[in-house]
Design an enzyme around this catalytic site. Structure first.
Site, PDB file in Angstrom:
ATOM      1  N   LEU A  54       0.814  -1.210   0.000  1.00 49.74           N
ATOM      2  CA  LEU A  54       0.000   0.000   0.000  1.00 49.74           C
ATOM      3  C   LEU A  54       0.854   1.270   0.000  1.00 49.74           C
ATOM      4  O   LEU A  54       0.322   2.375  -0.085  1.00 49.74           O
ATOM      5  CB  LEU A  54      -0.892   0.027   1.250  1.00 49.74           C
ATOM      6  CG  LEU A  54      -1.995  -1.026   1.334  1.00 49.74           C
ATOM      7  CD1 LEU A  54      -2.343  -1.321   2.788  1.00 49.74           C
ATOM      8  CD2 LEU A  54      -3.230  -0.539   0.602  1.00 49.74           C
TER       9      LEU A  54
ATOM     10  N   TYR B  72       2.858  10.779 -11.132  1.00 51.01           N
ATOM     11  CA  TYR B  72       2.275   9.719 -10.286  1.00 51.01           C
ATOM     12  C   TYR B  72       1.674   8.612 -11.145  1.00 51.01           C
ATOM     13  O   TYR B  72       1.986   7.430 -10.982  1.00 51.01           O
ATOM     14  CB  TYR B  72       1.218  10.350  -9.383  1.00 51.01           C
ATOM     15  CG  TYR B  72       0.396   9.380  -8.573  1.00 51.01           C
ATOM     16  CD1 TYR B  72       0.966   8.635  -7.548  1.00 51.01           C
ATOM     17  CD2 TYR B  72      -0.968   9.250  -8.803  1.00 51.01           C
ATOM     18  CE1 TYR B  72       0.197   7.767  -6.782  1.00 51.01           C
ATOM     19  CE2 TYR B  72      -1.749   8.394  -8.041  1.00 51.01           C
ATOM     20  CZ  TYR B  72      -1.158   7.655  -7.033  1.00 51.01           C
ATOM     21  OH  TYR B  72      -1.930   6.796  -6.279  1.00 51.01           O
TER      22      TYR B  72
END
Length: 388
Positions: free
Chosen positions: A95, A184
């Protein structure tokens, strides 16, 4: 305490497993840890640099699950213990990420390193040690929709097929290199391609998750309270901060972008199905979102203003919103996608999952938590300069 008689979707008993969860101390990780402790017999090696959001699971040591969760303070950038923890586990869930849009523009190098370079050892260790991997990506990998490139007056703009995002068919369309907002998305897409290649060439068992705006308690931070004063969290936390401080909600470029939002507890149900059903989840990329909860950012602001007035008992401002440009809010190099609507066909077919919670209900739950957690601290923070 979880029953030992849990069955997978094919009716087989689910065996207890050890899960190495990297980024366990964050928003998603904390909710997933709660779910695993409350409803399963799985053990969690919780890896992170902070544990504030899971401290209630770690202390006191008298919890019925205390033997099933261990916190390991590890920075995956430079810690030799990481491979050992992955070897100890049956499954690794990654994560860890920088995932705040304000950072994509202002910290593009950190963003690329965090989401690609720092993830490389995790993928490598899982592949070399024959360990299953669930990797969290993002809906941003889709970039812009095909529909956004159609002429403004084209009747095709009314066709949802040009906006629906499908895991195995939609192209990934990014803006030009100078628009660093895509740093990103590009890093996330490249690590997805690497994981997919490891599966194809070296037999890595993997599942990739593409979250579409997961919302709920403990999301992000409130600037100046449990995060940096100059920090800019994601849209829901930004708006929450404005509401708590009784400031107008800032609408970037008029708030015309459209988004879908899904409740964190619904999304965690989907992740648990992936964990417990490897035969159905391995080798798949899953959209996890709620296409029924689509609104413009302006509509989101209006709903949040109304919901917060209800949960706080405070009347809304006379002028509850203010328009700002993306350049003013995010700086040079910002770009955006117009819509993000997830196609839910694959996850529904493989795992039988569908989201349940309406946008109003998830906002009410989240803003109730935000008000209860932060309202008093913000009042004190606002009063300090006056008192001094």
């Amino acid at each position: 305490m979880a029953s030992v008689a849990r069955l997978d979707l094919d009716g087989n008993p689910i065996k207890p497993m050890t899960i190495c969860m990297i980024g366990a101390g964050g928003f998603i990780g904390s909710h997933l840890c709660e779910k695993l402790m409350a409803e399963t017999t799985h053990k969690v090696l919780a890896v992170d640099v902070y544990n504030d959001k899971i401290k209630h699971l770690l202390e006191p040591a008298t919890h019925p699950w205390s033997e099933r969760i261990q916190f390991h303070r590890v920075n995956i950038k430079h810690d030799s213990r990481l491979e050992g923890l992955i070897k100890m586990a049956d499954l690794t869930i990654n994560l860890a990420a920088i995932c705040t849009p304000a950072d994509y523009n202002t910290r593009p190098l950190d963003t690329i390193y965090s989401n690609f370079i720092d993830a490389l050892p995790v993928v490598k260790y899982c592949s070399e040690n024959n360990k299953r991997l669930i990797h969290f990506s993002t809906c941003e990998v889709y970039g812009k929709t095909i529909g956004s490139f159609l002429p403004k007056d084209s009747p095709l703009r009314q066709d949802p097929a040009y906006y629906l995002l499908t895991e195995d068919a939609s192209p990934c369309i990014f803006g030009p290199i100078e628009k660093q907002r895509w740093s990103y998305a590009c890093a996330k897409q490249l690590i997805e391609r690497l994981i997919y290649a490891e599966g194809a060439e070296n037999g890595l068992e993997f599942t990739i998750v593409r979250p579409f705006n997961w919302i709920g308690p403990r999301m992000d931070f409130i600037p100046g309270i449990d995060g940096p004063s100059e920090g800019v969290p994601r849209v829901l936390a930004c708006f929450s901060n404005n509401l708590l401080r009784r400031e107008p909600l800032k609408l970037v470029d008029g708030g015309e972008s459209q988004r879908t939002f899904v409740y964190i507890k619904d999304a965690i149900e989907a992740v648990l199905l992936m964990i417990d059903n490897p035969g159905r989840a391995n080798g798949h990329i899953f959209n996890v979102g709620n296409p029924n909860n689509e609104v413009t950012v302006r509509q989101l602001a209006e709903m949040m203003t109304e919901v917060y007035a209800k949960v706080s008992g405070e009347p809304p401002l006379e002028a509850p919103t203010v328009d700002v440009s993306s350049k003013e809010f995010y700086g040079e190099g910002y770009d955006d996608s117009d819509k993000r609507i997830p196609d839910m066909t694959i996850i529904n077919k493989q795992l039988g999952w569908n989201p349940k919670t309406s946008l109003w209900d998830l906002l009410e739950s989240t803003l109730t938590y935000q008000h209860r957690t932060y309202a008093e601290a913000i009042k004190q923070a606002i009063a300090k300069p006056t008192a001094s």
